[in-house]
Design an enzyme around this catalytic site. Structure first.
Site, PDB file in Angstrom:
ATOM      1  N   HIS A 291      33.895  41.971  44.092  1.00 13.59           N
ATOM      2  CA  HIS A 291      35.022  42.835  44.466  1.00 13.59           C
ATOM      3  C   HIS A 291      34.776  44.279  44.031  1.00 13.59           C
ATOM      4  O   HIS A 291      34.168  44.541  42.991  1.00 13.59           O
ATOM      5  CB  HIS A 291      36.359  42.311  43.931  1.00 13.59           C
ATOM      6  CG  HIS A 291      36.470  42.173  42.440  1.00 13.59           C
ATOM      7  ND1 HIS A 291      36.809  43.232  41.617  1.00 13.59           N
ATOM      8  CD2 HIS A 291      36.331  41.099  41.629  1.00 13.59           C
ATOM      9  CE1 HIS A 291      36.866  42.818  40.361  1.00 13.59           C
ATOM     10  NE2 HIS A 291      36.573  41.525  40.342  1.00 13.59           N
TER      11      HIS A 291
ATOM     12  N   ASP B 287      36.918  46.754  43.173  1.00 13.21           N
ATOM     13  CA  ASP B 287      37.779  47.446  42.215  1.00 13.21           C
ATOM     14  C   ASP B 287      37.491  47.041  40.784  1.00 13.21           C
ATOM     15  O   ASP B 287      36.875  46.000  40.510  1.00 13.21           O
ATOM     16  CB  ASP B 287      39.250  47.197  42.541  1.00 13.21           C
ATOM     17  CG  ASP B 287      39.607  45.710  42.560  1.00 13.21           C
ATOM     18  OD1 ASP B 287      38.805  44.918  43.087  1.00 13.21           O
ATOM     19  OD2 ASP B 287      40.682  45.349  42.052  1.00 13.21           O
TER      20      ASP B 287
ATOM     21  N   ASP C 189      32.939  44.122  35.381  1.00 13.12           N
ATOM     22  CA  ASP C 189      33.803  43.240  36.183  1.00 13.12           C
ATOM     23  C   ASP C 189      34.397  44.093  37.294  1.00 13.12           C
ATOM     24  O   ASP C 189      35.322  44.845  37.077  1.00 13.12           O
ATOM     25  CB  ASP C 189      34.899  42.654  35.288  1.00 13.12           C
ATOM     26  CG  ASP C 189      35.954  41.893  36.057  1.00 13.12           C
ATOM     27  OD1 ASP C 189      35.675  41.438  37.182  1.00 13.12           O
ATOM     28  OD2 ASP C 189      37.077  41.765  35.540  1.00 13.12           O
TER      29      ASP C 189
ATOM     30  N   GLU D 194      40.951  43.044  44.192  1.00 13.89           N
ATOM     31  CA  GLU D 194      41.000  41.689  43.652  1.00 13.89           C
ATOM     32  C   GLU D 194      41.869  41.621  42.410  1.00 13.89           C
ATOM     33  O   GLU D 194      42.583  40.640  42.181  1.00 13.89           O
ATOM     34  CB  GLU D 194      39.574  41.222  43.317  1.00 13.89           C
ATOM     35  CG  GLU D 194      39.477  39.782  42.820  1.00 13.89           C
ATOM     36  CD  GLU D 194      39.545  39.636  41.307  1.00 13.89           C
ATOM     37  OE1 GLU D 194      39.587  38.485  40.827  1.00 13.89           O
ATOM     38  OE2 GLU D 194      39.584  40.669  40.585  1.00 13.89           O
ATOM     39  N   GLU D 195      41.833  42.666  41.590  1.00 19.27           N
ATOM     40  CA  GLU D 195      42.475  42.612  40.284  1.00 19.27           C
ATOM     41  C   GLU D 195      43.998  42.553  40.359  1.00 19.27           C
ATOM     42  O   GLU D 195      44.648  42.080  39.430  1.00 19.27           O
ATOM     43  CB  GLU D 195      42.036  43.807  39.430  1.00 19.27           C
ATOM     44  CG  GLU D 195      40.546  43.868  39.131  1.00 19.27           C
ATOM     45  CD  GLU D 195      40.077  42.783  38.175  1.00 19.27           C
ATOM     46  OE1 GLU D 195      40.912  41.947  37.759  1.00 19.27           O
ATOM     47  OE2 GLU D 195      38.887  42.762  37.829  1.00 19.27           O
TER      48      GLU D 195
ATOM     49  N   ASP E 209      31.371  36.726  40.117  1.00 24.01           N
ATOM     50  CA  ASP E 209      32.467  37.324  39.360  1.00 24.01           C
ATOM     51  C   ASP E 209      32.868  36.485  38.157  1.00 24.01           C
ATOM     52  O   ASP E 209      34.022  36.481  37.755  1.00 24.01           O
ATOM     53  CB  ASP E 209      33.672  37.530  40.296  1.00 24.01           C
ATOM     54  CG  ASP E 209      34.785  38.350  39.673  1.00 24.01           C
ATOM     55  OD1 ASP E 209      34.500  39.118  38.738  1.00 24.01           O
ATOM     56  OD2 ASP E 209      35.938  38.219  40.117  1.00 24.01           O
TER      57      ASP E 209
ATOM     58  N   HIS F  73      38.707  43.808  30.955  1.00 16.76           N
ATOM     59  CA  HIS F  73      40.073  44.318  31.107  1.00 16.76           C
ATOM     60  C   HIS F  73      40.543  45.065  29.861  1.00 16.76           C
ATOM     61  O   HIS F  73      41.743  45.249  29.663  1.00 16.76           O
ATOM     62  CB  HIS F  73      41.062  43.207  31.453  1.00 16.76           C
ATOM     63  CG  HIS F  73      40.806  42.551  32.772  1.00 16.76           C
ATOM     64  ND1 HIS F  73      41.696  41.663  33.349  1.00 16.76           N
ATOM     65  CD2 HIS F  73      39.773  42.640  33.638  1.00 16.76           C
ATOM     66  CE1 HIS F  73      41.218  41.242  34.501  1.00 16.76           C
ATOM     67  NE2 HIS F  73      40.034  41.821  34.695  1.00 16.76           N
TER      68      HIS F  73
END
Length: 483
Positions: free
Chosen positions: A75, A77, A114, A144-145, A168, A457
């Site tokens: 992904h 983002d 990520d 995606e997030e 991922d 994150h």
């Protein structure tokens, strides 16, 4: 040392290019333009769909045209998180990378490994003419997030492969064959204000520097939730000090455990010394409670500030503090089907003042859809009782393991041949796009894997360099075995 000096050079060079492109979730125009321009520069076939997903393709190595088409998927983002003292504009600034021993980190922000490393791996496969493989399709999904918007919007026929390698996952040596579904609960509490009393002394109460992390991958580690600990303290102080709430702000993204929260509060004048001792005692208490999960570096402080012009109406503020403290948070149930797997969890992600509302965002996950919905309904019931308007958003399905997966057999054989031991095969509590792909392309054979990443994150996110080398070898060997 720069990351472009690391091995495998081609993959790290692609990742280095990605780090220079701002790409927070829902702000991907620059990333989409970069990917299309990159493909055109390298004479790679590229197309874009209506929601912004990008697919690049590469023909099979000569002689292997009849091999199954493999989709390499990542992904576009990244989660945009930074330290409170870090000046960084995620919409315009590049990510500053640092090589620290066996790890690549960022300077005070999320690294974006990520899923930047997953995208970089696909790009490197497209560039590397020494590899042996069948037809390749690289799918770069959007957003995606938050909301899995790219996977939700994927149209039939945009990709045609029968095998999908989702790049991922965050633990090298693990092959993921299933994941949880999720739902976001958004609670909007209308509030009114009144003039701030002059006979109060005002403080900024601040929880900061908790570890945070991914609300799926790290939810089982018992880390502190800044929103809940802040409201725990405010609730304890409410009656004894006549506490009034002027403003509150905590957390950020729905899928990140909140690391920081603060509130401007007023207390009865003349009780300052006693209140400050309460702050010290509470700080000591939560440091003892969270020592093993958080270490010693987080802070809980209160500092005097100038009187604000207004405070939130007392009943509304009291209800808010009580509901945030009472909200389900953390692990809510373990799986009876997979030993050690978190089945259901809840992340009290953020408390924000937006116009005339205070918005509380809670993210539920479960590998059982009915349990996901049940915990979301409990959150709704709680916040409805204090007058919130509650809605559900970003609902996504889980991915059920396929015990007859052929790509899993290939990957297990490849891993054991390369590294001399069997990989771990598991389902995750984190959400992946695979369940949505399977809804749109029934029969798609999938696994997920990746290099080792830690503290995703959060601003402590880092990528393990040796695992990236092994991940690349593993990916290339799987592709070779599928011809």
């Amino acid at each position: 040392m720069k990351i472009t000096d690391l091995e495998p050079k081609l993959m790290w060079q692609c990742f280095d290019e990605i780090t220079k492109v701002p790409r927070p979730t829902h702000h991907l125009d620059k990333m989409k333009s970069f990917l299309v321009d990159w493909a055109n520069r390298h004479n790679i076939t590229v197309k874009t769909d209506e929601v912004g997903n990008i697919m690049m393709s590469k023909p099979a190595t000569p002689g292997h045209e009849n091999a199954p088409t493999v989709i390499l998927q990542g992904h576009q983002d990244m989660v945009a998180e930074k330290r409170g003292d870090k000046v960084h504009d995620f919409l315009n600034d590049p990510i500053a990378t640092i090589v620290d021993g066996e790890w690549v980190k960022a300077d005070g922000t999320t690294l974006g490994a990520d899923n930047g490393l997953g995208c970089a791996a696909g790009m490197a496969v497209l560039l590397d003419d020494t590899l042996v493989h069948g037809p390749i399709e690289c799918l770069f999904t959007v957003d995606e997030e938050q909301g899995l918007i790219g996977a939700n919007g994927l149209q039939p026929g945009f990709v045609t492969g029968s095998i999908l390698l989702n790049l991922d996952s965050e633990e090298h040596g693990s092959l993921v064959i299933g994941c949880a579904g999720g739902k976001v609960t958004i609670c909007r509490l209308p509030y009114s204000t009144e003039e701030a009393p002059a006979d109060k002394t005002y403080y900024k109460v601040h929880v900061n520097h908790l570890k945070g992390g991914h609300s799926g991958m790290e939810i089982n580690l018992g880390r502190g939730n800044a929103n809940q600990q802040l409201c725990r303290f405010l609730g304890k102080m409410r009656e004894k000090y006549g506490l009034l709430l002027s403003s509150i702000d905590g957390g950020g993204l729905a899928n990140a455990i909140p690391r920081e929260a603060w509130a401007i509060v007023g207390i009865d004048s003349g009780k300052e010394a006693e209140f400050e001792k309460e702050v010290e005692a509470f700080s000591d208490m939560i440091h003892a409670e969270f020592l093993l999960a958080e270490g010693k570096d987080f802070t809980f402080t209160a500092s005097k500030v100038e009187a604000p012009s207004s405070v939130i109406a007392r009943d509304t503020a009291n209800n808010l503090v009580s509901a945030v403290f009472a909200c389900p948070n953390g692990v809510q149930g373990m799986s009876n089907a997979v030993e050690g797997l978190v089945e259901t969890s809840c992340n009290l992600a953020s408390v924000k003042m937006e116009g005339d509302n205070i918005v509380i965002t809670v993210h539920q996950r479960s590998s059982v859809d009915s349990r996901r919905d049940e915990i979301a309904d409990r959150v709704k019931a709680l916040f409805t009782m204090i007058g919130c308007d509650v809605r559900f958003d970003d609902t996504y399905v889980g991915w059920a393991p396929n015990p007859d997966s052929k790509i899993l057999e290939v990957a297990e054989a490849s891993f054991e041949s390369l590294f001399g031991h069997k990989p771990k095969v598991e389902a995750l509590h984190a959400g992946l796009e695979c369940g949505l792909f399977l809804e749109k392309m029934p029969g798609l054979d999938m696994i997920s894997f990746g290099p080792t990443l830690k503290d995703i994150h959060s601003p402590s996110e880092k990528a393990n360099i040796p695992s990236v080398q092994e991940f690349w070898k593993f990916l290339c060997d799987i592709l070779k075995r599928l011809v």
